[in-house]
Design a protein around this motif. Structure first.
Motif, PDB file in Angstrom:
ATOM      1  N   GLU B  81       0.811  -1.224   0.000  1.00 38.96           N
ATOM      2  CA  GLU B  81       0.000   0.000   0.000  1.00 38.96           C
ATOM      3  C   GLU B  81       0.845   1.274   0.000  1.00 38.96           C
ATOM      4  O   GLU B  81       0.300   2.375  -0.132  1.00 38.96           O
ATOM      5  N   ASP B  82       2.144   1.151   0.156  1.00 40.71           N
ATOM      6  CA  ASP B  82       3.038   2.305   0.044  1.00 40.71           C
ATOM      7  C   ASP B  82       3.368   2.622  -1.415  1.00 40.71           C
ATOM      8  O   ASP B  82       4.007   3.642  -1.706  1.00 40.71           O
ATOM      9  N   SER B  83       2.954   1.768  -2.323  1.00 37.13           N
ATOM     10  CA  SER B  83       3.199   2.004  -3.754  1.00 37.13           C
ATOM     11  C   SER B  83       2.487   3.279  -4.190  1.00 37.13           C
ATOM     12  O   SER B  83       1.280   3.435  -3.972  1.00 37.13           O
ATOM     13  N   ALA B  84       3.239   4.191  -4.790  1.00 38.35           N
ATOM     14  CA  ALA B  84       2.720   5.508  -5.219  1.00 38.35           C
ATOM     15  C   ALA B  84       3.873   6.270  -5.842  1.00 38.35           C
ATOM     16  O   ALA B  84       5.016   5.809  -5.840  1.00 38.35           O
ATOM     17  N   THR B  85       3.562   7.460  -6.352  1.00 35.59           N
ATOM     18  CA  THR B  85       4.615   8.384  -6.768  1.00 35.59           C
ATOM     19  C   THR B  85       4.831   9.387  -5.647  1.00 35.59           C
ATOM     20  O   THR B  85       3.874   9.965  -5.127  1.00 35.59           O
ATOM     21  N   TYR B  86       6.082   9.578  -5.272  1.00 33.88           N
ATOM     22  CA  TYR B  86       6.430  10.508  -4.205  1.00 33.88           C
ATOM     23  C   TYR B  86       7.077  11.741  -4.818  1.00 33.88           C
ATOM     24  O   TYR B  86       8.065  11.644  -5.558  1.00 33.88           O
ATOM     25  N   LEU B  87       6.483  12.885  -4.505  1.00 35.41           N
ATOM     26  CA  LEU B  87       6.923  14.163  -5.068  1.00 35.41           C
ATOM     27  C   LEU B  87       7.593  15.010  -3.994  1.00 35.41           C
ATOM     28  O   LEU B  87       7.121  15.069  -2.851  1.00 35.41           O
ATOM     29  N   CYS B  88       8.654  15.668  -4.384  1.00 38.27           N
ATOM     30  CA  CYS B  88       9.362  16.614  -3.529  1.00 38.27           C
ATOM     31  C   CYS B  88       9.157  18.016  -4.109  1.00 38.27           C
ATOM     32  O   CYS B  88       9.103  18.179  -5.345  1.00 38.27           O
ATOM     33  N   ALA B  89       9.024  19.013  -3.259  1.00 37.59           N
ATOM     34  CA  ALA B  89       8.846  20.385  -3.731  1.00 37.59           C
ATOM     35  C   ALA B  89       9.560  21.348  -2.797  1.00 37.59           C
ATOM     36  O   ALA B  89       9.640  21.104  -1.591  1.00 37.59           O
ATOM     37  N   VAL B  90      10.069  22.448  -3.363  1.00 41.78           N
ATOM     38  CA  VAL B  90      10.658  23.509  -2.545  1.00 41.78           C
ATOM     39  C   VAL B  90       9.827  24.771  -2.745  1.00 41.78           C
ATOM     40  O   VAL B  90       9.259  25.007  -3.807  1.00 41.78           O
ATOM     41  N   GLN B  91       9.784  25.551  -1.691  1.00 43.26           N
ATOM     42  CA  GLN B  91       8.974  26.761  -1.716  1.00 43.26           C
ATOM     43  C   GLN B  91       9.839  27.948  -1.333  1.00 43.26           C
ATOM     44  O   GLN B  91      10.552  27.916  -0.343  1.00 43.26           O
ATOM     45  N   ALA B  92       9.729  29.002  -2.169  1.00 39.07           N
ATOM     46  CA  ALA B  92      10.452  30.231  -1.864  1.00 39.07           C
ATOM     47  C   ALA B  92       9.461  31.399  -1.862  1.00 39.07           C
ATOM     48  O   ALA B  92       8.546  31.450  -1.070  1.00 39.07           O
ATOM     49  N   TYR B  93       9.601  32.270  -2.831  1.00 41.30           N
ATOM     50  CA  TYR B  93       8.810  33.496  -2.892  1.00 41.30           C
ATOM     51  C   TYR B  93       7.299  33.270  -2.902  1.00 41.30           C
ATOM     52  O   TYR B  93       6.808  32.453  -3.649  1.00 41.30           O
ATOM     53  N   ALA B  94       6.591  33.972  -2.059  1.00 41.96           N
ATOM     54  CA  ALA B  94       5.123  34.059  -2.087  1.00 41.96           C
ATOM     55  C   ALA B  94       4.430  32.700  -2.006  1.00 41.96           C
ATOM     56  O   ALA B  94       3.318  32.552  -2.491  1.00 41.96           O
ATOM     57  N   GLY B  95       5.089  31.731  -1.404  1.00 38.08           N
ATOM     58  CA  GLY B  95       4.446  30.438  -1.240  1.00 38.08           C
ATOM     59  C   GLY B  95       4.338  29.621  -2.499  1.00 38.08           C
ATOM     60  O   GLY B  95       3.578  28.654  -2.553  1.00 38.08           O
ATOM     61  N   LYS B  96       5.113  30.006  -3.525  1.00 39.50           N
ATOM     62  CA  LYS B  96       5.069  29.277  -4.796  1.00 39.50           C
ATOM     63  C   LYS B  96       6.024  28.087  -4.736  1.00 39.50           C
ATOM     64  O   LYS B  96       7.191  28.249  -4.405  1.00 39.50           O
ATOM     65  N   SER B  97       5.519  26.893  -5.048  1.00 44.60           N
ATOM     66  CA  SER B  97       6.341  25.681  -4.968  1.00 44.60           C
ATOM     67  C   SER B  97       6.810  25.225  -6.334  1.00 44.60           C
ATOM     68  O   SER B  97       6.060  25.291  -7.310  1.00 44.60           O
ATOM     69  N   THR B  98       8.046  24.733  -6.364  1.00 43.46           N
ATOM     70  CA  THR B  98       8.601  24.090  -7.542  1.00 43.46           C
ATOM     71  C   THR B  98       8.735  22.608  -7.234  1.00 43.46           C
ATOM     72  O   THR B  98       9.338  22.245  -6.215  1.00 43.46           O
ATOM     73  N   PHE B  99       8.169  21.776  -8.109  1.00 37.76           N
ATOM     74  CA  PHE B  99       8.127  20.340  -7.879  1.00 37.76           C
ATOM     75  C   PHE B  99       9.182  19.595  -8.684  1.00 37.76           C
ATOM     76  O   PHE B  99       9.529  19.997  -9.802  1.00 37.76           O
ATOM     77  N   GLY B 100       9.652  18.483  -8.115  1.00 37.02           N
ATOM     78  CA  GLY B 100      10.440  17.535  -8.878  1.00 37.02           C
ATOM     79  C   GLY B 100       9.522  16.635  -9.691  1.00 37.02           C
ATOM     80  O   GLY B 100       8.290  16.709  -9.570  1.00 37.02           O
ATOM     81  N   ASP B 101      10.137  15.792 -10.529  1.00 37.57           N
ATOM     82  CA  ASP B 101       9.349  14.915 -11.394  1.00 37.57           C
ATOM     83  C   ASP B 101       8.818  13.682 -10.667  1.00 37.57           C
ATOM     84  O   ASP B 101       7.987  12.949 -11.221  1.00 37.57           O
ATOM     85  N   GLY B 102       9.315  13.434  -9.465  1.00 38.02           N
ATOM     86  CA  GLY B 102       8.774  12.335  -8.672  1.00 38.02           C
ATOM     87  C   GLY B 102       9.551  11.041  -8.801  1.00 38.02           C
ATOM     88  O   GLY B 102      10.292  10.819  -9.757  1.00 38.02           O
ATOM     89  N   THR B 103       9.379  10.185  -7.798  1.00 33.53           N
ATOM     90  CA  THR B 103       9.878   8.810  -7.820  1.00 33.53           C
ATOM     91  C   THR B 103       8.676   7.886  -7.700  1.00 33.53           C
ATOM     92  O   THR B 103       7.893   8.017  -6.749  1.00 33.53           O
ATOM     93  N   THR B 104       8.544   6.984  -8.661  1.00 34.10           N
ATOM     94  CA  THR B 104       7.445   6.029  -8.621  1.00 34.10           C
ATOM     95  C   THR B 104       7.910   4.774  -7.904  1.00 34.10           C
ATOM     96  O   THR B 104       8.811   4.082  -8.364  1.00 34.10           O
ATOM     97  N   LEU B 105       7.299   4.516  -6.763  1.00 29.97           N
ATOM     98  CA  LEU B 105       7.665   3.372  -5.921  1.00 29.97           C
ATOM     99  C   LEU B 105       6.662   2.245  -6.116  1.00 29.97           C
ATOM    100  O   LEU B 105       5.449   2.466  -6.028  1.00 29.97           O
ATOM    101  N   THR B 106       7.180   1.063  -6.375  1.00 32.97           N
ATOM    102  CA  THR B 106       6.348  -0.140  -6.458  1.00 32.97           C
ATOM    103  C   THR B 106       6.854  -1.127  -5.417  1.00 32.97           C
ATOM    104  O   THR B 106       8.052  -1.462  -5.405  1.00 32.97           O
ATOM    105  N   VAL B 107       5.962  -1.573  -4.548  1.00 30.90           N
ATOM    106  CA  VAL B 107       6.320  -2.540  -3.521  1.00 30.90           C
ATOM    107  C   VAL B 107       5.584  -3.837  -3.811  1.00 30.90           C
ATOM    108  O   VAL B 107       4.351  -3.886  -3.802  1.00 30.90           O
ATOM    109  N   LYS B 108       6.347  -4.880  -4.085  1.00 29.28           N
ATOM    110  CA  LYS B 108       5.774  -6.185  -4.415  1.00 29.28           C
ATOM    111  C   LYS B 108       5.606  -7.022  -3.155  1.00 29.28           C
ATOM    112  O   LYS B 108       6.493  -7.055  -2.306  1.00 29.28           O
ATOM    113  N   PRO B 109       4.479  -7.739  -3.054  1.00 30.17           N
ATOM    114  CA  PRO B 109       4.263  -8.582  -1.861  1.00 30.17           C
ATOM    115  C   PRO B 109       5.174  -9.810  -1.873  1.00 30.17           C
ATOM    116  O   PRO B 109       5.674 -10.213  -2.918  1.00 30.17           O
TER     117      PRO B 109
END
Lengths: 112, 109
Positions: B81-109
């Motif tokens: 259930e932890d399988s998902a895309t995890y996004l990182c973002a940084v915020q500077a001026y006026a609360g505007k965030s810049t996002f990375g492209d993400g890491t797609t995590l797949t956890v197999k049982p």
């Protein structure tokens, strides 16, 4: 919990149409944002607003405009839809600068 | 210009196999670094905010850490259930965030 509601989950429009995407938040957040998300390009900021009637351009504002007449509502307008505006559109809100965003569920727009 | 780079693009783990996701950033005047989780067809869901180097935050099997140049999201004993895309973002001026492209995590049982 803060809720951000986007008016449509899926939308199909014709080239040249004027398109309105609506977003409403229910927790008195100051800041609101419109992003589009495309495979390989990530999330890109279109416009944001930090107060009623205030707006600022993001990284890709061309072909879009916005309206924020009330604090809880932030609308994205595609003046004349084009096929390259086919995308997932995400609205977000935040309490203010330095706070995380609450996102809506997204609107998948297809322009044909 | 603010920049966020996430690695790897995709990560496949066996259930219980711990690992880390990386987020490297450059920003003028960091107001916060954020981690989000995104499930397919849904909007991102906020996980953590980190404000200064040395700070750590934990939630269930996830732990986020921050240095002056990067952040890590450590996943301990992941479940499917932890399988998902995890996004990182940084915020500077006026609360505007810049996002990375993400890491797609797949956890197999």
């Amino acid at each position: 919990d803060v809720k951000v509601t986007q008016s449509s989950r899926y939308l199909v429009k014709r080239t040249g149409e004027k398109v309105f995407l609506e977003c409403v938040q229910d927790m008195d957040h100051e800041n609101m944002f419109w992003y589009r998300q495309d495979p390989g390009l990530g999330l890109r900021l279109i416009y944001f607003s930090y107060d009623v009637k205030m707006k600022e351009k993001g990284d890709i504002p061309e072909g879009y405009s916005v309206s924020r007449e009330k604090k809880e509502r932030f609308s994205l307008i595609l003046e004349s839809a084009s096929t390259n505006q086919t995308s997932m559109y995400l609205c977000a809100s935040a309490l203010g600068s330095g706070y995380g965003y609450t996102f809506g569920s997204g609107t998948r727009l297809t322009v044909v | 210009e603010d920049q966020v780079t996430q690695s790897p693009e995709a990560l496949r783990l066996q259930e219980g196999e711990s690992s880390s996701l990386n987020c490297s950033y450059t920003v003028s005047g960091l107001r916060g670094l954020f981690w989000y989780r995104q499930d397919p067809g849904k909007g991102p869901e906020f996980l953590f905010t980190l404000y200064s180097a040395g700070e750590e935050k934990e939630k269930e099997r996830l732990k986020a850490t921050l240095t002056k140049k990067e952040s890590f999201l450590h996943i301990t004993a992941p479940k499917p259930e932890d399988s998902a895309t995890y996004l990182c973002a940084v915020q500077a001026y006026a609360g505007k965030s810049t996002f990375g492209d993400g890491t797609t995590l797949t956890v197999k049982p």
